[in-house]
Design a protein around this motif. Sequence first.
Motif, PDB file in Angstrom:
ATOM      1  N   ASN A 106       0.837  -1.208   0.000  1.00 21.68           N
ATOM      2  CA  ASN A 106       0.000   0.000   0.000  1.00 21.68           C
ATOM      3  C   ASN A 106       0.867   1.250   0.000  1.00 21.68           C
ATOM      4  O   ASN A 106       0.637   2.203  -0.754  1.00 21.68           O
ATOM      5  CB  ASN A 106      -0.875   0.061   1.254  1.00 21.68           C
ATOM      6  CG  ASN A 106      -2.035  -0.904   1.182  1.00 21.68           C
ATOM      7  OD1 ASN A 106      -2.319  -1.458   0.108  1.00 21.68           O
ATOM      8  ND2 ASN A 106      -2.692  -1.124   2.323  1.00 21.68           N
TER       9      ASN A 106
ATOM     10  N   LYS B 294      -9.719   4.778   1.403  1.00 24.46           N
ATOM     11  CA  LYS B 294      -9.264   3.635   0.611  1.00 24.46           C
ATOM     12  C   LYS B 294     -10.490   2.959   0.003  1.00 24.46           C
ATOM     13  O   LYS B 294     -11.516   2.868   0.678  1.00 24.46           O
ATOM     14  CB  LYS B 294      -8.552   2.625   1.510  1.00 24.46           C
ATOM     15  CG  LYS B 294      -7.150   2.967   1.918  1.00 24.46           C
ATOM     16  CD  LYS B 294      -6.647   1.831   2.823  1.00 24.46           C
ATOM     17  CE  LYS B 294      -5.307   2.163   3.444  1.00 24.46           C
ATOM     18  NZ  LYS B 294      -4.909   1.163   4.444  1.00 24.46           N
ATOM     19  N   PRO B 295     -10.436   2.392  -1.164  1.00 21.67           N
ATOM     20  CA  PRO B 295      -9.289   2.480  -2.070  1.00 21.67           C
ATOM     21  C   PRO B 295      -9.220   3.865  -2.702  1.00 21.67           C
ATOM     22  O   PRO B 295     -10.240   4.337  -3.195  1.00 21.67           O
ATOM     23  CB  PRO B 295      -9.608   1.418  -3.130  1.00 21.67           C
ATOM     24  CG  PRO B 295     -11.105   1.302  -3.131  1.00 21.67           C
ATOM     25  CD  PRO B 295     -11.571   1.647  -1.752  1.00 21.67           C
TER      26      PRO B 295
END
Length: 320
Positions: A33, A125-126
């Motif tokens: 990430n 997120k995403p």
Amino acid sequence: MTAQAPFTGPTAGILDAPLVPAKVVIVDDMLPNALLAAAVVERLDGVEVEVFEDAPEALARCRAAPPDLVLLDYVMPGLDGIAFARALRDGLDGEFVPIIMVTGESRSGTLAEAMAAGATDFLRKPWDETELEARARNMLSLRRSYLELRQKTQALHVLATTDPLTGILNRRAFSEAATAEVDRVRRYGRPASLLMMDIDFFKRINDGWGHAAGDAVLRTFADHCRKHLRDTDHLGRLGGEEFAVLLPETDAAGALVLAERLRADLAAVRVTPDDGPPIAMTVSIGVAEAGAAETLDGVLRRADAALYAAKQAGRDRVLL
Ligand code: GH3
Ligand code: MG
Ligand code: MG
Ligand code: MG
């Protein structure tokens, strides 16, 4: 005569301090990430990214050297985003470092909680690349404005407290520093002394060698004093060719020893203009130790009276 250097001195280092590259710290316990976000942020001009999967390590890094932006994961084991933001804010002593909190958490109240903890912005997120890039750019521009303003404020402070010719404290800044020390004498019973110094027959130096040579003598005098003093002593130019030193933790006996050394060593100094013979100078010094219940004005008056007596007694001497 060497030309007088332009007064760039004390403010130059402040205003010239580079603001690029901007340092961005990305913290996420899932390294992939963090690396994805890094790839996006790195596209911005003049940006350097550091990635951390260990939150305490990232926090230590941010506290040691505040970055220009932190991209912070919300859910992390050990130290979560909220605790991180709070700890960073508390450790920065008022310095503004933007934090973008990044989270998949959709619980209501999360955003408010993050903001209350010190986050400046928020990304769900995403995330979308364009949105991350835009938010990072915005926060970096905010940080840059903050840094520019801080530099200007620091430079103004230096200008407001420095004598432009010699680079030592001006009269106002000296009074402020000396007042604080005299207050310490009253409150804690610690000793402090004051030297009042006036260059002898300075008018003759100006008249004989010109105002520029006189200025060079004043600068040399200040440099000479600075060399003899401790960092904790306060040296100021009160005006013209009159200077003062406040010596913390020094009684009259100690102040007399220092003043005598200053006087004797200064008499051996020569200022050498390019187009003339070396110029010598002497100084008269009045000394006073601050009394237990005295104000700065009182100490200044007594040191001034001692200086006057030193002049009357023939100059080039120290009197208490
Ligand atoms: P004394 O021994 O009694 O102190 O005599 P003095 O000539 O030093 O004292 P006086 O106060 O008569 O002269 C001080 C001179 O300092 C007059 C003034 O023109 C000059 N002066 C004040 N500020 C500056 C400055 O910034 N640069 C230069 N070159 N001269 C200055
Ligand atoms: Mg996480
Ligand atoms: Mg004088
Ligand atoms: Mg004078």
